[in-house]
Write a protein that holds these residues in place. Structure first.
Motif, PDB file in Angstrom:
ATOM      1  N   PRO A  24      27.755 -53.455  13.646  1.00 23.29           N
ATOM      2  CA  PRO A  24      26.503 -54.234  13.697  1.00 23.29           C
ATOM      3  C   PRO A  24      25.336 -53.444  14.280  1.00 23.29           C
ATOM      4  O   PRO A  24      24.203 -53.540  13.788  1.00 23.29           O
ATOM      5  N   PHE A  25      25.580 -52.667  15.322  1.00 25.50           N
ATOM      6  CA  PHE A  25      24.512 -51.871  15.932  1.00 25.50           C
ATOM      7  C   PHE A  25      24.014 -50.799  14.964  1.00 25.50           C
ATOM      8  O   PHE A  25      22.818 -50.495  14.932  1.00 25.50           O
ATOM      9  N   LEU A  26      24.929 -50.235  14.184  1.00 20.82           N
ATOM     10  CA  LEU A  26      24.534 -49.239  13.194  1.00 20.82           C
ATOM     11  C   LEU A  26      23.648 -49.861  12.112  1.00 20.82           C
ATOM     12  O   LEU A  26      22.631 -49.281  11.706  1.00 20.82           O
ATOM     13  N   ASN A  27      24.027 -51.058  11.647  1.00 21.41           N
ATOM     14  CA  ASN A  27      23.217 -51.752  10.653  1.00 21.41           C
ATOM     15  C   ASN A  27      21.830 -52.097  11.198  1.00 21.41           C
ATOM     16  O   ASN A  27      20.815 -51.920  10.517  1.00 21.41           O
ATOM     17  N   ILE A  28      21.790 -52.589  12.414  1.00 22.09           N
ATOM     18  CA  ILE A  28      20.517 -52.962  13.033  1.00 22.09           C
ATOM     19  C   ILE A  28      19.631 -51.732  13.200  1.00 22.09           C
ATOM     20  O   ILE A  28      18.408 -51.796  12.984  1.00 22.09           O
ATOM     21  N   HIS A  29      20.239 -50.595  13.568  1.00 22.81           N
ATOM     22  CA  HIS A  29      19.473 -49.349  13.706  1.00 22.81           C
ATOM     23  C   HIS A  29      18.813 -48.988  12.377  1.00 22.81           C
ATOM     24  O   HIS A  29      17.640 -48.589  12.339  1.00 22.81           O
ATOM     25  N   TRP A  30      19.550 -49.137  11.281  1.00 21.39           N
ATOM     26  CA  TRP A  30      19.005 -48.834   9.954  1.00 21.39           C
ATOM     27  C   TRP A  30      17.885 -49.809   9.597  1.00 21.39           C
ATOM     28  O   TRP A  30      16.846 -49.413   9.067  1.00 21.39           O
TER      29      TRP A  30
END
Length: 300
Positions: free
Chosen positions: A179-185
């Motif tokens: 989820p954090f990776l998606n939010i970063h993108w």
């Protein structure tokens, strides 16, 4: 613990049974409906929900993206839903499934509980969807993502022998960092590159990724290596106090060399990739917050 999902449709089970028996996937007919349900849900989000919802909520940002960026945006939406839901389910099963908690060596390798099978099936449904998208849009996502989707689908499907049913939930906790990776993108595409929100999310991403993929991943990989090593050295007179209800589908209690190589080799490869990806993420976050970078609202 029994599978809390609704019971499989008799027709699906009957149609799948002959092929599953031939392929030695004895527990798969019990979960074929969950695989198909997960595939359908993620397909609907990708094709029919992500785009109109994003257009309604972010009309300027989403409509201004290129076709390729929209495709990636929609895929990140699916990934966000999947990673949160499967992480919650995996943690829940690990906490409440008492039979799974008390598995011995034989049960961890060839045993089965319905709840753990549910997590495995829903994950398989996602990887099946992921593979279909990677094939359709190979020019966008590339061979690397296609290989990742294929290997994940193969690994989780083979788990329906059943084998390593116990570890399905364990390794799904890798998804806690996604989820954090998606939010970063998403921050990049929303013109928030270099913002404090992206900084805090980036710090959380690195911390959770390191904790769940490197620390937890290495610990769990060691455990499964040890179980496989012990299983390969089991003598014929070794006795286990295994519970019949957990071993009811364990008709093929063997560890052929190709299965050992596939699982253990896959975990070694993934751990190496995790270290590589962590380095890439740290470098990317440092670039975004370097004093040399001018924050102008454009995605890097």
């Amino acid at each position: 613990m029994l599978d809390p999902f609704f019971a499989p449709f008799p027709l699906f089970k009957e149609l799948a049974q002959p092929l599953c028996d031939t392929l030695h996937l004895y527990s798969l007919p019990l979960h074929i409906h969950e695989i198909l349900s997960a595939f359908a849900i993620y397909h609907i989000i990708f094709e029919y929900i992500a785009a109109p919802l994003s257009t309604a909520l972010l009309p300027t940002r989403y409509t201004g993206l290129s076709w390729e960026s929209k495709l990636r945006w929609n895929m990140h939406c699916v990934s966000l839903v999947q990673s949160i839901s499967i992480s919650v389910l995996a943690l829940w099963v690990m906490c409440v499934d008492q039979e799974r908690k008390t598995m011995n060596l034989e049960e961890r390798l060839w045993g089965y509980t319905g709840a753990a099978g549910m997590v495995q099936a829903l994950s398989t449904g996602y990887f099946l969807f992921d593979l279909s998208v990677m094939i359709r849009h190979l020019d966008v996502f590339g061979v690397g993502m296609l290989t990742h989707a294929s290997s994940c689908l193969l690994t989780y499907t083979l788990g329906f022998r059943p084998v390593f049913n116990y570890y399905g939930c364990v390794f799904m906790l890798y998804e806690l960092s996604t989820p954090f990776l998606n939010i970063h993108w998403f921050f990049d595409k929303l013109g928030m590159t270099g913002s404090k929100a992206q900084l805090y999310n980036g710090l959380a991403l690195i911390s959770v990724f390191f904790s769940c993929r490197l620390v937890w991943g290495a610990y769990s990989s060691f455990n499964i290596y040890k179980d496989v090593w012990d299983a390969l050295h089991i003598t014929n007179d070794t006795k286990f106090d295994s519970r019949p209800e957990m071993m009811i589908y364990g008709q093929d209690r063997s560890l052929p060399w190709w299965l050992v190589v596939l699982y253990l080799g896959g975990h070694v490869t993934l751990q190496v990739l995790n270290v590589f990806w962590l380095g890439r993420m740290i470098a990317a976050i440092r670039r975004r917050f370097s004093s040399k970078v001018k924050v102008n609202g454009k995605a890097r």
